[in-house]
Design a protein around this motif. Sequence first.
Motif, PDB file in Angstrom:
ATOM      1  N   TRP A   1      -1.039  10.882  -2.957  1.00 50.99           N
ATOM      2  CA  TRP A   1      -1.992   9.972  -2.306  1.00 50.99           C
ATOM      3  C   TRP A   1      -1.280   9.017  -1.367  1.00 50.99           C
ATOM      4  N   LYS A   2      -0.074   8.653  -1.741  1.00 44.11           N
ATOM      5  CA  LYS A   2       0.692   7.764  -0.866  1.00 44.11           C
ATOM      6  C   LYS A   2       1.040   8.499   0.431  1.00 44.11           C
TER       7      LYS A   2
ATOM      8  N   ARG B   1      -0.661  10.994   1.792  1.00 38.95           N
ATOM      9  CA  ARG B   1      -1.898  11.122   2.576  1.00 38.95           C
ATOM     10  C   ARG B   1      -2.223   9.801   3.260  1.00 38.95           C
ATOM     11  N   ARG B   2      -2.083   8.722   2.481  1.00 37.90           N
ATOM     12  CA  ARG B   2      -2.435   7.400   3.020  1.00 37.90           C
ATOM     13  C   ARG B   2      -1.506   7.031   4.180  1.00 37.90           C
TER      14      ARG B   2
ATOM     15  N   TRP C   1      -6.398   2.024   3.800  1.00 34.80           N
ATOM     16  CA  TRP C   1      -6.319   3.176   4.694  1.00 34.80           C
ATOM     17  C   TRP C   1      -6.423   2.809   6.174  1.00 34.80           C
TER      18      TRP C   1
ATOM     19  N   GLY D   1      -4.919   4.655  -4.426  1.00 37.76           N
ATOM     20  CA  GLY D   1      -4.620   5.929  -5.095  1.00 37.76           C
ATOM     21  C   GLY D   1      -3.230   5.981  -5.716  1.00 37.76           C
TER      22      GLY D   1
ATOM     23  N   ASP E   1      -1.347   8.756  -8.501  1.00 43.44           N
ATOM     24  CA  ASP E   1      -0.015   9.368  -8.380  1.00 43.44           C
ATOM     25  C   ASP E   1       0.825   9.102  -9.617  1.00 43.44           C
TER      26      ASP E   1
ATOM     27  N   SER F   1      -8.817   9.715 -11.152  1.00 43.73           N
ATOM     28  CA  SER F   1      -9.155  10.473  -9.939  1.00 43.73           C
ATOM     29  C   SER F   1     -10.195   9.693  -9.136  1.00 43.73           C
TER      30      SER F   1
END
Length: 370
Positions: free
Chosen positions: A96-97, A99-100, A166, A327, A331, A339
């Motif tokens: 998630w990191k 993606r962010r 984000w 998120g 992780d 989730s």
Amino acid sequence: MKKFIFVLGVFLLVFGISCATEEMVGCILMPISGVLYFFGTTSKEFFAVFTMALGKYFIMAGVFILATALIFLIPTKRKEISDDVKNFKWKKFGIWKKRRTLFQIFILSLITFHICLVHFGHLNIPSMCPRSSTDLATVGTFGLSAVYWGTMYLLVFIWGRFICSWFCVYSFVQEQSNNLLRSFNKKVKTTVKHNKIIYVVTSIFWGSVIYNFLVFYMNNDTVYFQITNGYKVADLWVFLGGMATMLPLTMFLSHYFGNRFFCKYVCPVGGLISIYSRVGLLKIKIDYDKCKQCKLCSRDCQMGVSINKLIEKKSPAILDGNCIACGDCIDRCKFSALSFGINFPDVTGTIKRMAERIKGHKKEELGGVQ
Ligand code: SF4
Ligand code: SF4
Ligand code: SF4
């Protein structure tokens, strides 16, 4: 002593650049804008003193002091490279990191592209800076940035504080400052202390914006809307100045005062949305069949949310105004117990609980009278 001179040089340079590029007026002094509105002025007017003319003297002083410090800091003998430098490694990112960070880079590229278009005269749309909307609202004017921010405030009901992890440019700067500090094995505090301060700042800021807007409206009986109205801060130098000054300042704040200091104590945007973001639909859901109560997820939350306390209370999701839906805790969890998911606010349950509480109070009062 040498280090002190070095830090002084960096600070003078940062201060100079932020004056010269208007960043000082634009962001660094933003928290006190609210107080200024009460006196019927905008921060831009009040801080007109922090100009290029002043900035260049600080830049020159900073460069001179830095150069002097560097001359003294150059080792005369061959020195062992410090462990911090030897062991430098970018911390591993969770999914998630990653993606962010990619999303933040995408947003940053879009903003840079927009700024370049404005800077080179191909576009006439002002910056979407939240402060420019609030400054302009106090003089009865709305522009595109006000529409953008109005939409963002409404979207909180859907995705909570998604904007804080984000979209916000300063979020990216804060995260990268922390990554840098951690990569050098420097501490970054994560706990939230005195977080009620944010509500004081938020009340002053928004109270004064509304007050001045109403005063303007009562005196002029009208408000203006112009699509291209906004500060022309969409300037390449302001933006680059912002990036150059914010990174070292944020590293300093994170190291000494804690992770996301600005978000937790100062930002009136974050303060406002934290009040109602807990009813937003997008949440981090907790699966109690998988959770082993290991508390790993609570350790590194950037916003200091006590996830373990929510787990103890059997909360269906992370229902906390400080959660920015980053998120990171997903992780962290090795058991896939967390989730992203939709959590409908328990409106009827809340009304029932409130009604029961009121009933309870009334019974107590009647009992007292009889
Ligand atoms: S609280 Fe303010 S500074 Fe922090 S991420 Fe949210 S909008 Fe950005
Ligand atoms: S890390 Fe996962 S398993 Fe451990 S307490 Fe948090 S949610 Fe539960
Ligand atoms: S609770 Fe999880 S998603 Fe929310 S801010 Fe903390 S680490 Fe990020």
